[in-house]
Design an enzyme around this catalytic site. Structure first.
Site, PDB file in Angstrom:
ATOM      1  CB  CYS A 263      -5.095   5.660  10.851  1.00 43.55           C
ATOM      2  SG  CYS A 263      -5.514   4.161   9.752  1.00 43.55           S
TER       3      CYS A 263
ATOM      4  CG  ASP B  56       6.524  19.416  12.356  1.00 44.70           C
ATOM      5  OD1 ASP B  56       5.942  18.498  12.380  1.00 44.70           O
ATOM      6  OD2 ASP B  56       7.593  19.616  13.256  1.00 44.70           O
TER       7      ASP B  56
ATOM      8  NE  ARG C 264       0.747  12.067   8.030  1.00 44.13           N
ATOM      9  CZ  ARG C 264       1.266  12.974   8.636  1.00 44.13           C
ATOM     10  NH1 ARG C 264       0.086  13.627   9.169  1.00 44.13           N
ATOM     11  NH2 ARG C 264       2.046  13.290   8.957  1.00 44.13           N
TER      12      ARG C 264
ATOM     13  CG  ASP D 124       1.901   0.605  10.016  1.00 50.34           C
ATOM     14  OD1 ASP D 124       1.436   1.562  10.633  1.00 50.34           O
ATOM     15  OD2 ASP D 124       2.042   1.074   8.575  1.00 50.34           O
TER      16      ASP D 124
ATOM     17  NE  ARG E 194      -0.649   9.547  10.738  1.00 48.56           N
ATOM     18  CZ  ARG E 194      -0.779   8.604  10.010  1.00 48.56           C
ATOM     19  NH1 ARG E 194      -2.303   8.439   9.816  1.00 48.56           N
ATOM     20  NH2 ARG E 194      -0.032   8.262   9.351  1.00 48.56           N
ATOM     21  N   PRO E 195       1.325  15.586  12.861  1.00 45.33           N
ATOM     22  CG  PRO E 195       3.239  16.633  14.039  1.00 45.33           C
ATOM     23  CD  PRO E 195       2.199  15.476  14.005  1.00 45.33           C
TER      24      PRO E 195
ATOM     25  NE  ARG F 203      -7.738   4.319   5.226  1.00 49.74           N
ATOM     26  CZ  ARG F 203      -7.305   5.324   6.149  1.00 49.74           C
ATOM     27  NH1 ARG F 203      -7.529   5.335   7.236  1.00 49.74           N
ATOM     28  NH2 ARG F 203      -6.053   5.574   5.773  1.00 49.74           N
TER      29      ARG F 203
ATOM     30  CE  LYS G 112      -1.662   1.652   4.240  1.00 49.63           C
ATOM     31  NZ  LYS G 112      -1.441   3.024   4.153  1.00 49.63           N
ATOM     32  CG  ASN G 113       2.256   2.949   3.519  1.00 44.40           C
ATOM     33  OD1 ASN G 113       1.276   2.992   3.324  1.00 44.40           O
ATOM     34  ND2 ASN G 113       2.645   2.358   4.941  1.00 44.40           N
TER      35      ASN G 113
HETATM   36  C1  UD1 Z   1       3.846   6.295   7.069  1.00 44.92           C
HETATM   37  C2  UD1 Z   1       3.044   5.189   6.653  1.00 44.92           C
HETATM   38  C3  UD1 Z   1       2.411   4.458   7.790  1.00 44.92           C
HETATM   39  C4  UD1 Z   1       3.380   4.057   8.982  1.00 44.92           C
HETATM   40  C5  UD1 Z   1       4.317   5.403   9.256  1.00 44.92           C
HETATM   41  C6  UD1 Z   1       5.389   4.931  10.013  1.00 44.92           C
HETATM   42  C7  UD1 Z   1       2.192   5.961   4.426  1.00 44.92           C
HETATM   43  C8  UD1 Z   1       1.071   6.187   3.380  1.00 44.92           C
HETATM   44  N1  UD1 Z   1       1.776   5.504   5.723  1.00 44.92           N
HETATM   45  O1  UD1 Z   1       3.096   7.341   7.676  1.00 44.92           O
HETATM   46  O2  UD1 Z   1       1.501   3.502   7.532  1.00 44.92           O
HETATM   47  O3  UD1 Z   1       2.360   3.850  10.052  1.00 44.92           O
HETATM   48  O4  UD1 Z   1       4.901   6.024   7.959  1.00 44.92           O
HETATM   49  O5  UD1 Z   1       6.045   3.819   9.722  1.00 44.92           O
HETATM   50  O6  UD1 Z   1       3.146   5.491   4.157  1.00 44.92           O
HETATM   51  N2  UD1 Z   1       5.851  13.342  12.278  1.00 44.92           N
HETATM   52  C9  UD1 Z   1       5.914  14.745  12.682  1.00 44.92           C
HETATM   53  N3  UD1 Z   1       5.914  15.637  11.788  1.00 44.92           N
HETATM   54  C10 UD1 Z   1       5.962  15.390  10.536  1.00 44.92           C
HETATM   55  C11 UD1 Z   1       5.770  14.055   9.932  1.00 44.92           C
HETATM   56  C12 UD1 Z   1       5.742  13.203  11.064  1.00 44.92           C
HETATM   57  O7  UD1 Z   1       6.080  15.037  13.867  1.00 44.92           O
HETATM   58  O8  UD1 Z   1       6.060  16.378   9.769  1.00 44.92           O
HETATM   59  C13 UD1 Z   1       5.672  12.405  13.373  1.00 44.92           C
HETATM   60  C14 UD1 Z   1       4.298  11.734  13.146  1.00 44.92           C
HETATM   61  O9  UD1 Z   1       3.383  12.426  14.231  1.00 44.92           O
HETATM   62  C15 UD1 Z   1       4.735  10.168  14.147  1.00 44.92           C
HETATM   63  C16 UD1 Z   1       6.038  10.027  13.593  1.00 44.92           C
HETATM   64  O10 UD1 Z   1       6.521  11.313  12.961  1.00 44.92           O
HETATM   65  O11 UD1 Z   1       4.744  10.505  15.282  1.00 44.92           O
HETATM   66  C17 UD1 Z   1       6.248   8.918  12.102  1.00 44.92           C
HETATM   67  O12 UD1 Z   1       5.377   9.519  11.275  1.00 44.92           O
HETATM   68  P1  UD1 Z   1       5.568   9.437   9.598  1.00 44.92           P
HETATM   69  O13 UD1 Z   1       6.903   8.633   9.507  1.00 44.92           O
HETATM   70  O14 UD1 Z   1       5.531  10.540   9.060  1.00 44.92           O
HETATM   71  O15 UD1 Z   1       4.680   8.520   9.160  1.00 44.92           O
HETATM   72  P2  UD1 Z   1       3.575   8.427   8.040  1.00 44.92           P
HETATM   73  O16 UD1 Z   1       4.459   9.059   6.896  1.00 44.92           O
HETATM   74  O17 UD1 Z   1       2.531   9.394   8.350  1.00 44.92           O
END
Ligand code: UD1
Length: 423
Positions: free
Chosen positions: A115, A123, A91, A310, A120-121, A401, A22-23
């Site tokens: 989800c 920044d 996301r 996950d 999930r910011p 999903r 998926k990802n």
């Molecule tokens: C992706 C995957 C998701 C998986 C996750 C972690 C997709 C579509 N989704 O989600 O299935 O669970 O990786 O392996 O590929 N964070 C911040 N600021 C940001 C971005 C992230 O603080 O700008 C934090 C998030 O809140 C979280 C952590 O970093 O606590 C990890 O998030 P991230 O690796 O970005 O996950 P996703 O890319 O959303």
């Protein structure tokens, strides 16, 4: 609304063909904005891909599902104003910002959905775009990001975010000059995206490591066919399911090294357990379990190559029903425990301290529960198939999903489960 209705207690036998990740598929769909025309072979037919297809169509792309994949022609994209009604559902919609910014110099997007597993910011994404020369303005509900031209830059990610790493790769693949990403996410899906972009003519090295170098190129080649890597989370889900339920299952088409940590951890914890074995041969994993699972010990979720967040709810579902103790500490997301409500209803005995849940496994009983999110919902299905009696998991769409043909694949190996319309 759909539900999964199941009878627990059956062992599972047979083969499960693992779908494409998926990802990986979702980010390659975003990359189509850059190279304009792609055929994603074996693109999984799942809810998130459908939503991403709808977003792409709504901005002018042609998206067609064929019997063996997904065709995207993004040549005629005419707007970069992304529809909130769709982007609020997944996301990965935010990963369109990098390629749209690169191609059109401006994007208007609302805060992404997905989800409900924590704050999930975005920044880290935004800081990266700014470093590449973009201006970001924020209203109550939308970001307007503009950059007439993107310039290569050295960017240190404060956390190895998967999505931010991918978004910045997509933004800088055609930027002016060299971009260096430090503290990048090392997830296999990041490397898969780099492989795809390189196939289109990008110059990216270091994908899958913590330092990625992107030498911007003028343009990417169209008309590329790409098959995303196998879904390691789906493979892990079926491995854990077979461990819990018992039986003999072959997972085929797995990239085994990508779930090495899980396999090793389970093997370490079950080394004195004659009732269980896992064998890896080429792209296949063979699992035998007598259906009397023992507690799996302690798991801590961490970025790749460690234990993936996950799979956290799935390990919990097994731990709830396995004899002995299993604990999972969540360090990636700050609120990933909604599935515990369902497990509790089914009789699970656990304590939750901060971000650590500890199970003292016991027999579970069937109940009507609700899938709170994608992986949490899959965990409740695993628990329901292990439990005694009938379980109904409502909001099955949350599971659909991310899992292709979940109930069909389960039925094929002997699980008693069907998808029903909620009355
Ligand atoms: C992706 C995957 C998701 C998986 C996750 C972690 C997709 C579509 N989704 O989600 O299935 O669970 O990786 O392996 O590929 N964070 C911040 N600021 C940001 C971005 C992230 O603080 O700008 C934090 C998030 O809140 C979280 C952590 O970093 O606590 C990890 O998030 P991230 O690796 O970005 O996950 P996703 O890319 O959303």
């Amino acid at each position: 609304m759909l539900s999964y209705s199941m009878e627990g207690g059956n062992k599972v036998y047979g083969e499960v063909q693992i779908s494409s990740a998926k990802n990986s598929a979702l980010t390659v769909m975003c990359a189509a904005i850059l190279n304009k025309e792609v055929f994603i072979k074996n693109c999984p037919n799942i809810g998130d891909v459908t939503v991403m297809s709808e977003i792409l169509s709504s901005i002018g792309a042609t998206v067609k599902r064929t019997s063996d994949g997904l065709y995207i022609d993004a040549s005629n994209v005419y707007t970069t104003d992304l529809p909130k009604s769709k982007t609020s559902k997944i996301r990965a919609s935010f990963f369109l910002v990098g390629p749209l910014l690169s191609r059109f110099g401006t994007v208007s997007v609302s805060k992404p959905g997905g989800c409900k597993i924590g704050e999930r910011p975005v920044d880290i994404h935004l800081e990266g775009f700014k470093a590449l020369g973009a201006k970001v303005s924020e209203t109550e509900s939308r970001f307007i990001i503009t950059a007439p031209i993107l310039h290569g830059a050295k960017i240190h990610l404060r956390y190895p975010s998967v999505g931010a790493t991918e978004n910045l790769i997509l933004a800088s693949a055609c930027a002016d000059g060299v971009t260096l990403l430090f503290n990048s996410a090392k997830e296999p899906e990041v490397k898969d995206l780099c492989d795809f972009l390189n196939l289109c003519g990008a110059k990216i090295t270091g994908g899958g490591t913590s330092i990625i170098r992107i030498d911007g190129v003028k343009k990417l080649n169209s008309g590329i066919t790409f098959k995303p890597l196998p879904d390691r989370i789906e493979a892990g889900t079926f491995l854990l399911l077979c461990y819990a339920l018992g039986g003999k299952v072959e997972l085929s088409g797995v990239k085994c090294e990508n779930i090495y940590y899980l396999v090793k951890k389970i093997l370490d914890n079950t080394c004195n357990n004659d009732g269980f074995y896992v064998k890896i041969y080429n792209d296949n994993i063979y699992i035998y379990s007598d259906g009397n699972p023992k507690g799996l010990g302690r798991f801590v979720t961490m970025p790749y190559p460690m234990f993936p967040t996950d799979l956290h709810p799935l390990v919990s579902a097994v731990g709830a029903a396995a004899s002995g103790e299993t604990s999972v500490s969540e360090t990636v997301f700050d609120s990933r425990f909604s599935y515990l409500q369902g497990l509790k209803k089914m009789g699970a005995d656990f304590t939750l301290h901060g971000e650590t849940v500890t199970f003292r496994g016991r027999a579970l009983h069937g109940e009507t529960v609700t899938a709170p999110d994608l992986r949490g919902g899959a965990a409740l299905v695993v628990a329901g198939l292990k439990a005694e009696g009938k379980t109904v998991v409502k909001c099955a769409e949350n599971v659909m999903r991310g899992y292709e043909d979940f109930s069909l694949k389960l039925r094929k190996i002997g699980a008693k489960i069907k998808t029903v319309k909620e009355s």
